[in-house]
Scaffold this motif. Sequence first.
Motif, PDB file in Angstrom:
ATOM      1  N   LYS A  22       0.829  -1.202   0.000  1.00 48.90           N
ATOM      2  CA  LYS A  22       0.000   0.000   0.000  1.00 48.90           C
ATOM      3  C   LYS A  22       0.868   1.258   0.000  1.00 48.90           C
ATOM      4  N   SER A  23       1.895   1.258   0.815  1.00 50.63           N
ATOM      5  CA  SER A  23       2.764   2.429   0.908  1.00 50.63           C
ATOM      6  C   SER A  23       3.497   2.686  -0.403  1.00 50.63           C
ATOM      7  N   ILE A  24       3.943   1.630  -1.073  1.00 52.25           N
ATOM      8  CA  ILE A  24       4.606   1.794  -2.376  1.00 52.25           C
ATOM      9  C   ILE A  24       3.644   2.433  -3.372  1.00 52.25           C
ATOM     10  N   VAL A  25       2.418   1.914  -3.414  1.00 51.74           N
ATOM     11  CA  VAL A  25       1.431   2.453  -4.356  1.00 51.74           C
ATOM     12  C   VAL A  25       1.173   3.931  -4.075  1.00 51.74           C
ATOM     13  N   TYR A  26       0.980   4.289  -2.818  1.00 50.38           N
ATOM     14  CA  TYR A  26       0.718   5.685  -2.471  1.00 50.38           C
ATOM     15  C   TYR A  26       1.894   6.584  -2.854  1.00 50.38           C
ATOM     16  N   HIS A  27       3.105   6.183  -2.502  1.00 51.54           N
ATOM     17  CA  HIS A  27       4.285   6.996  -2.827  1.00 51.54           C
ATOM     18  C   HIS A  27       4.438   7.155  -4.343  1.00 51.54           C
ATOM     19  N   ALA A  28       4.244   6.062  -5.070  1.00 54.72           N
ATOM     20  CA  ALA A  28       4.421   6.113  -6.519  1.00 54.72           C
ATOM     21  C   ALA A  28       3.362   6.989  -7.180  1.00 54.72           C
ATOM     22  N   LEU A  29       2.108   6.842  -6.758  1.00 53.44           N
ATOM     23  CA  LEU A  29       1.041   7.656  -7.348  1.00 53.44           C
ATOM     24  C   LEU A  29       1.227   9.127  -7.022  1.00 53.44           C
ATOM     25  N   ASP A  30       1.728   9.428  -5.832  1.00 49.46           N
ATOM     26  CA  ASP A  30       1.978  10.825  -5.459  1.00 49.46           C
ATOM     27  C   ASP A  30       3.050  11.454  -6.339  1.00 49.46           C
ATOM     28  N   ARG A  31       3.909  10.611  -6.907  1.00 50.55           N
ATOM     29  CA  ARG A  31       4.942  11.116  -7.827  1.00 50.55           C
ATOM     30  C   ARG A  31       4.433  11.175  -9.265  1.00 50.55           C
ATOM     31  N   GLY A  32       3.186  10.756  -9.472  1.00 52.93           N
ATOM     32  CA  GLY A  32       2.617  10.795 -10.817  1.00 52.93           C
ATOM     33  C   GLY A  32       2.886   9.552 -11.639  1.00 52.93           C
ATOM     34  N   TYR A  33       3.365   8.480 -11.009  1.00 52.17           N
ATOM     35  CA  TYR A  33       3.660   7.245 -11.723  1.00 52.17           C
ATOM     36  C   TYR A  33       2.402   6.401 -11.902  1.00 52.17           C
ATOM     37  N   ASP A  34       2.394   5.542 -12.903  1.00 50.72           N
ATOM     38  CA  ASP A  34       1.379   4.512 -13.051  1.00 50.72           C
ATOM     39  C   ASP A  34       1.879   3.255 -12.351  1.00 50.72           C
TER      40      ASP A  34
END
Length: 412
Positions: A22-34
Amino acid sequence: MTKRIGILTGGGDAPGQNVCLKSIVYHALDRGYDVVGIRKGWEGLLNFDPDNLSTHGEQAMPLTKMRVRDIDRMPGSFLHASRLDPSVVPPQLVPAFLKSQVGDEVAVDLTAHIKRAINTLQLDAVIALGDRTALQYAARLSQEGVPIVGVPKTVHNNVNGSDYSIGFSTALARGVRFVQEIRAMAGSREEIAVIEILGRSSGLPTMLIGFLAGADRTLIPEVPFDPGKLAELLQDDQRANPANYAILTMSEASSIAPELVAKYVPTLSRLAEVRAQAEAVATKGEGLARDEIVFELVQDLSARVGGSGAIVVEMLEAITGKRVLFQPLSYLIRTGEPDGQDLLGAANFAAMAVNLVAENKFGRVTVYRRRENYVDAPIDVVTRDDNSTYLADHYDANAYQAKTSIIWAARV
């Protein structure tokens, strides 16, 4: 620049891995990544057919914050996991669409297909949460140019290069709690209790659980045991205990010393078939000593009955003439809510993994080292030999118990 990241989990389940996901997904999405979640670890990529769109949705799925919002409350792996190593795929696991490219008699290396699947998914990076075997394969992919970052997660805490893996701390706490609960039962029944704990290649969790729970004796897979000696020690422990009971913790892959197998196998009624099979094979003149045949058959039967705990119990009952309480913990130490250490470790490893992707620092693995704190290391560190010295420093092979010394609460 928008990046497309694939995430997968490989190996056995570990408390805290969904927190990390969950934390990886949140951090990545906050950076604009898919972010793309790959189902069932490396097996998901194996079953991903670049030429068949119907397999794409089955093996990979887009991850959003809403989709992973509550997964930190779940045990197991939200993405599911497998122990498959794509470099040695047995014939029965080769997908039908790849059958024509390989034989059907020996294990095959399907790494070329894994790389093609990653390219088809257009992944700029892969973050692999895994145990030692899963991360060793990640290191292999890294050597072949796949942009990859590894995160160690295993209750066995045996990933080389890191003193800590996600799930280890919770497994220790749960193991100790269960041992203490069985202790009360053993005391009320005035019996020897055998508590079987997961661990086929590493005795570290069992040794530490036994040590922290105050078990009388502990068996680990690295040190074969003498059933007669073990029974004598446990009976001594029982007599010395005012409540007249004793506790044995053991790894599921604990084994009898090979030279003693033939002596103790006849005491096992459930293994009568082993003797018959051994005699039958020996009479065929295949060049194997009877003791070797018996040992191999005992090991095979141990695996088929779900571990060695049941066999150890029957041996102890035959030797002592008394009933022995038996409780396998099985997968219970892999479940439950992660404790504070695993929550913190999962969150830190997640942030580190996404930062490495952002910095294009691939071929790395997140690690925790007691003298360095949270750092990253070359991912090939996971393939190196295990330098653990806990057998010599912390385990008394003659007494079948951990030594009463200071033990670092991670790899030792």
